[in-house]
Structures are given as C-alpha cells and as structure tokens.
Design a protein around this motif. Structure first.
Motif, PDB file in Angstrom:
ATOM      1  N   THR A  70      -6.975  12.066  -1.955  1.00  0.00           N
ATOM      2  CA  THR A  70      -5.734  12.102  -1.196  1.00  0.00           C
ATOM      3  C   THR A  70      -4.742  13.042  -1.869  1.00  0.00           C
ATOM      4  O   THR A  70      -4.687  13.144  -3.096  1.00  0.00           O
ATOM      5  CB  THR A  70      -5.103  10.707  -1.092  1.00  0.00           C
ATOM      6  OG1 THR A  70      -4.853  10.203  -2.421  1.00  0.00           O
ATOM      7  CG2 THR A  70      -6.034   9.754  -0.357  1.00  0.00           C
ATOM      8  N   GLU A  71      -3.943  13.732  -1.049  1.00  0.00           N
ATOM      9  CA  GLU A  71      -2.978  14.683  -1.586  1.00  0.00           C
ATOM     10  C   GLU A  71      -1.680  13.988  -1.978  1.00  0.00           C
ATOM     11  O   GLU A  71      -1.146  13.173  -1.233  1.00  0.00           O
ATOM     12  CB  GLU A  71      -2.692  15.772  -0.556  1.00  0.00           C
ATOM     13  CG  GLU A  71      -1.784  16.875  -1.076  1.00  0.00           C
ATOM     14  CD  GLU A  71      -1.643  18.031  -0.110  1.00  0.00           C
ATOM     15  OE1 GLU A  71      -0.957  19.009  -0.458  1.00  0.00           O
ATOM     16  OE2 GLU A  71      -2.233  17.962   1.001  1.00  0.00           O
ATOM     17  N   GLY A  72      -1.182  14.324  -3.165  1.00  0.00           N
ATOM     18  CA  GLY A  72       0.069  13.737  -3.628  1.00  0.00           C
ATOM     19  C   GLY A  72       1.271  14.560  -3.203  1.00  0.00           C
ATOM     20  O   GLY A  72       1.159  15.752  -2.935  1.00  0.00           O
ATOM     21  N   ASN A  73       2.427  13.917  -3.162  1.00  0.00           N
ATOM     22  CA  ASN A  73       3.667  14.604  -2.800  1.00  0.00           C
ATOM     23  C   ASN A  73       4.850  13.845  -3.380  1.00  0.00           C
ATOM     24  O   ASN A  73       4.681  12.909  -4.163  1.00  0.00           O
ATOM     25  CB  ASN A  73       3.786  14.732  -1.275  1.00  0.00           C
ATOM     26  CG  ASN A  73       3.605  13.407  -0.557  1.00  0.00           C
ATOM     27  OD1 ASN A  73       4.222  12.401  -0.913  1.00  0.00           O
ATOM     28  ND2 ASN A  73       2.727  13.371   0.439  1.00  0.00           N
ATOM     29  N   ASN A  74       6.050  14.246  -2.984  1.00  0.00           N
ATOM     30  CA  ASN A  74       7.255  13.605  -3.510  1.00  0.00           C
ATOM     31  C   ASN A  74       7.356  12.129  -3.145  1.00  0.00           C
ATOM     32  O   ASN A  74       7.953  11.337  -3.867  1.00  0.00           O
ATOM     33  CB  ASN A  74       8.506  14.332  -2.989  1.00  0.00           C
ATOM     34  CG  ASN A  74       8.864  15.539  -3.837  1.00  0.00           C
ATOM     35  OD1 ASN A  74       8.755  15.502  -5.055  1.00  0.00           O
ATOM     36  ND2 ASN A  74       9.283  16.615  -3.187  1.00  0.00           N
ATOM     37  N   LYS A  75       6.759  11.758  -2.015  1.00  0.00           N
ATOM     38  CA  LYS A  75       6.881  10.382  -1.531  1.00  0.00           C
ATOM     39  C   LYS A  75       5.776   9.467  -2.052  1.00  0.00           C
ATOM     40  O   LYS A  75       5.996   8.274  -2.251  1.00  0.00           O
ATOM     41  CB  LYS A  75       6.878  10.370  -0.002  1.00  0.00           C
ATOM     42  CG  LYS A  75       8.076  11.079   0.616  1.00  0.00           C
ATOM     43  CD  LYS A  75       8.026  11.001   2.131  1.00  0.00           C
ATOM     44  CE  LYS A  75       9.237  11.688   2.757  1.00  0.00           C
ATOM     45  NZ  LYS A  75       9.198  11.630   4.245  1.00  0.00           N
TER      46      LYS A  75
END
Length: 247
Positions: free
Chosen positions: A229-234
């Motif tokens: 899964t791709e990570g992000n700020n949220k």
C-alpha cells in the motif's frame, strides 16, 4: 523570510559528463524533512529560473547539498553546471515531497530504489538516525548506464561495514558484476538474494522509489500486485514514490 532566498555555493564536484553535485550555505530559517525537495535555481538575465530539486543533505546538516544532471541546451542546467564556489543560487523557502520516513510504517528492511540523479533524496535519508531507528536494515540501489555515473560510490561503499546499510549498484550499458535494470532484479527476486535478505514481504518491508517515470510505474505496479500500500500524509503505508518530478 521572503518566499525566495539566496544561498552561496561552497563546494562543487563534477562526477561525469552527465552529473555534478554541489553544496551551499543553509539559511538557519530553512527547515525541511529529510528526503523532501524544493524549487532551486539561478537568476538568469534578471529572471528567476527554477526547477524542482531534492535536498541531498539531511535536515540536521548546516549546509544544503544538491545533485543535478548536465544539459548543454537546458534552460537552467546549461548555466547551473558552470557554477563555482562563491556563486549564488536561489531556492524556495518551502519544501515538500513524498520520500519521507513519516509516510512509511516501521519495518524490517527499507529499500531505496534510485536511477540517475534520483539517488539525491536518499543521500540524506541514509544519514538520518531516524531511518535506522525505524528500520532494521537499509538497502540503497542505484542504477545508471556507465560506471562513471555511479556518483558517491566510494562514500557509499565505505558505509557498508556499518552493519545496517547495504549499497547495491547495477549498470545497464557496461560490463559489471551486476548488470541490467533494477526492475528485473526485483521481479526476478535476485535483489533480495544478492543483498543478503529474505524475499520482500509487504507485511514487514518498505520501499522508496525515485527514478525515471517508467521505473516508478513498473515498480509501483509490482508492489500493488503483491499487496503493498502507498503511504501519504494521511496514512502510512508500505511504499512511497516521488511523483513530482523525474529524478
């Protein structure tokens, strides 16, 4: 602080006819997360000419380090590649980017996959103590066409005895102990074997990617196919990829 600040060039190194790097001063008010990028450039004929550049130094360094390609007909790089110690560059006072530890879950192995000047953000990440607090082992891969494009090679090879870091390079256009695109090494499961690790497990291992558009897309497709899964700020995830520019 104004939106744009000046920094003074303190060191320049030409690695090959394709790449060079340089260091500048760092205004004490400029803060960034290790791995981020900002707009950087020069004043050309009285006009600001800037491009997105990763900061290759760590957020605690008292200097800024930059890596760039050389293009004789490049609007910016045709000038930037001729800078000397004492010259001035300009940079934006805001930084951003996805290649930061905050976007990843903690884990076992952290793979930093780069091609060409895409290695730049990882030069800071492998120095950052937070990286080694969050991951047991860090593996930096760098793929280029020819040996003289392996920038920082001697420095990176000398880091290997540290125990928690492995430097892994491949060449695509020259005979070398490891040849071919890094995507093939990943899809054939050779990267894990050659770097002395178990097969990549999205439940335990993490990855950062910074390279050509084709490389980024190929590896993201592979990662999504194995349940990463791709990570992000949220929300933190298994991997992150730099989308703002091609390194």
């Amino acid at each position: 602080m104004p939106a744009i600040s000046e920094e003074i060039v303190t060191e320049v190194k030409h690695w090959s006819n394709k790449t060079f790097s340089f260091k500048t001063t760092r205004d004490s008010g400029f803060n960034f997360r290790t791995g981020e990028f900002t707009m950087m450039g020069m004043m050309i004929d009285g006009k600001k000419l800037m491009r997105a550049y990763s900061v290759a130094s760590a957020n605690y360094d008292d200097y800024l380090e930059w890596v760039s390609i050389k293009l004789e007909d490049g609007p910016l790089t045709s000038h930037l590649q001729n800078i000397k110690v004492g010259d001035k560059i300009i940079r934006n006072n805001k930084s951003t980017g996805t290649l930061v530890n905050d976007h990843l879950l903690s884990g076992r192995n952290l793979y930093l996959i780069s091609t060409g000047t895409g290695i730049a953000p990882f030069l800071g990440i492998i120095k950052d103590l937070e990286t080694y607090d969050k991951f047991e082992h860090v593996i930096l891969t760098h793929t280029v066409q020819y040996e003289d494009e392996l920038i920082y090679r001697e420095h990176l090879e000398n880091l290997q005895p540290a125990g928690k870091f492995t430097y892994f390079n491949t060449l695509t256009q020259q005979d070398w102990p490891r040849t071919g695109r890094i995507t093939n090494w990943i899809k054939d499961n050779r990267l894990w074997q050659e770097s002395g690790n178990d097969r990549f497990d999205p439940a335990q291992d993490r990855m950062m990617i910074c390279g050509s558009m084709g490389l980024n897309e190929d590896i993201v497709e592979w990662l999504n196919g194995i349940g990463a899964t791709e990570g992000n700020n949220k929300e933190q995830g298994t991997y992150v990829v730099e989308k703002a520019f091609v390194g």
